[in-house]
Design a protein around this motif. Structure first.
Motif, PDB file in Angstrom:
ATOM      1  N   TYR A  64       0.813  -1.219   0.000  1.00  0.00           N
ATOM      2  CA  TYR A  64       0.000   0.000   0.000  1.00  0.00           C
ATOM      3  C   TYR A  64       0.848   1.273   0.000  1.00  0.00           C
ATOM      4  O   TYR A  64       0.321   2.370   0.184  1.00  0.00           O
ATOM      5  CB  TYR A  64      -0.974  -0.027   1.184  1.00  0.00           C
ATOM      6  N   THR A 115       0.495   3.864  -5.893  1.00  0.00           N
ATOM      7  CA  THR A 115      -0.559   3.936  -4.872  1.00  0.00           C
ATOM      8  C   THR A 115      -0.685   5.366  -4.348  1.00  0.00           C
ATOM      9  O   THR A 115      -1.799   5.836  -4.059  1.00  0.00           O
ATOM     10  CB  THR A 115      -0.268   2.945  -3.722  1.00  0.00           C
ATOM     11  N   GLY A 170       0.370   5.088   3.709  1.00  0.00           N
ATOM     12  CA  GLY A 170      -0.297   3.788   3.647  1.00  0.00           C
ATOM     13  C   GLY A 170       0.451   2.821   4.549  1.00  0.00           C
ATOM     14  O   GLY A 170       1.647   2.645   4.374  1.00  0.00           O
TER      15      GLY A 170
END
Ligand code: AVI
Length: 318
Positions: A205, A212, A240
């Motif tokens: 992530y 991302t 993330g």
């Protein structure tokens, strides 16, 4: 040979409701934007790119499970169902099922209708004998399928661990609604991401080349369009990371400096370092994933997984 057709419908939700939802999220004590706003046409393309990243294991792990256990999945599901693909995106995951399941009708549902329409038009050329229907719907709050869905045995397909973008309570409610739409002979084929080490989840992530990050930041461009806001993307950075206590990966946007965002009828001041929460991606233990489906009223749950037990593909009968 059956005739193929492409029908379409759009969500009739008033844009006033979207404005209210966005405003409430931005003015909340901790600011938040629903992850569904990640998916405008560019966001859908960026998500497609994420699925190609070496760090983002869910897509290829799920595809490997389907490839390895395809015959068993086909035996469980049977042929000739109405395949209802929830959050279809580029329809690639469902297309892999076509040679196994030979669906009578393919119904692709996605919030990003324009992206979906292009995907279906391409897919229809590859599979001209399958009747295809694209529905531009936000199915997160309701799952009332319009009359274009033919009567017959339904298979809801919910791949990619999109269920993880709901809280567990929301996920149970959503699965209950899907169960209700199955009638007595329908079923659900769902992909659910499993808990694993934090380093693997963090990398998935927050990838090295920043796809991302672009996906997350693009939500601000989308909100500017929907709300008439003046977010400056350059003032924000992507975050993330895995939150082990809550068993979820969180995505946030963090203000690089003190700033004010304005939109017609509202504004919010952000301190440097303050965050907007944009997504949760819950990771389940296998037993908890099965429990969730059973609590939603599904029975005869069958699980296939990969050798590392990173991801589960689950077939659940109504
Ligand atoms: C669509 N959904 C399942 C993805 C996920 O993994 O939660 C969305 C995503 N967010 C960041 N990367 C991918």
């Amino acid at each position: 040979m059956p005739t193929s057709s492409l029908a379409e419908a759009r969500d009739a939700r008033a844009s006033g409701a979207i404005v209210s939802e966005l405003t409430a999220g931005l003015l909340g004590k901790s600011a938040a934007i629903s992850p569904k706003f990640l998916y405008d046409a560019l966001g859908s393309r960026l998500f497609e790119a994420i699925c190609e990243l070496p760090e983002y294991y869910p897509t290829r792990t799920e595809a490997a499970i389907v490839a390895r256990h395809g015959a068993d999945i086909a035996r469980a599901v049977g042929v000739g169902t109405t395949l209802i693909d929830l959050g279809a995106g580029n329809c690639a995951k469902a297309a892999r099922l076509f040679p196994l399941l030979h669906p009578a009708q393919y119904v692709a549902v996605d919030i990003s209708y324009d992206f979906l329409r292009e995907s279906i038009e391409r897919l229809q050329q590859r599979f001209p004998h399958i009747e295809m229907t694209g529905l531009g719907l936000d199915f997160s709050s309701h799952l009332d399928l319009p009359g274009v869905v033919r009567p017959g045995k339904r298979l809801f397909f919910y791949p990619g661990s999109s269920i993880g973008n709901y809280t567990p309570d929301e996920a149970r409610d959503f699965l209950r609604r899907a169960r209700d739409e199955c009638d007595d002979d329908g079923a659900l084929l769902i992909g659910i991401d499993l808990v694993k080490d934090a380093a693997t989840l963090d990398a998935a992530y927050d990838d090295a080349i920043g796809v991302t990050a672009a996906f997350n930041l693009n939500i601000l461009r989308h909100v500017n369009l929907l709300l008439g806001a003046d977010f400056d993307v350059a003032q924000w950075r992507h975050r993330g990371f895995f939150n082990a206590d809550d068993s979820r990966v969180e995505m946030h946007l963090e203000a690089r400096e003190a700033l004010t965002v304005r939109w017609p009828g509202g504004e919010r001041r952000f301190a440097a370092g303050e965050r907007i929460h944009t997504e949760n991606s819950y990771k389940y233990r296998q037993s908890a994933a099965v429990g969730l489906l059973e609590q939603a009223g599904f029975q005869s749950v069958h699980v296939w997984t990969d050798p590392d037990q990173w991801f589960a593909v689950i077939y659940a009968r109504a």
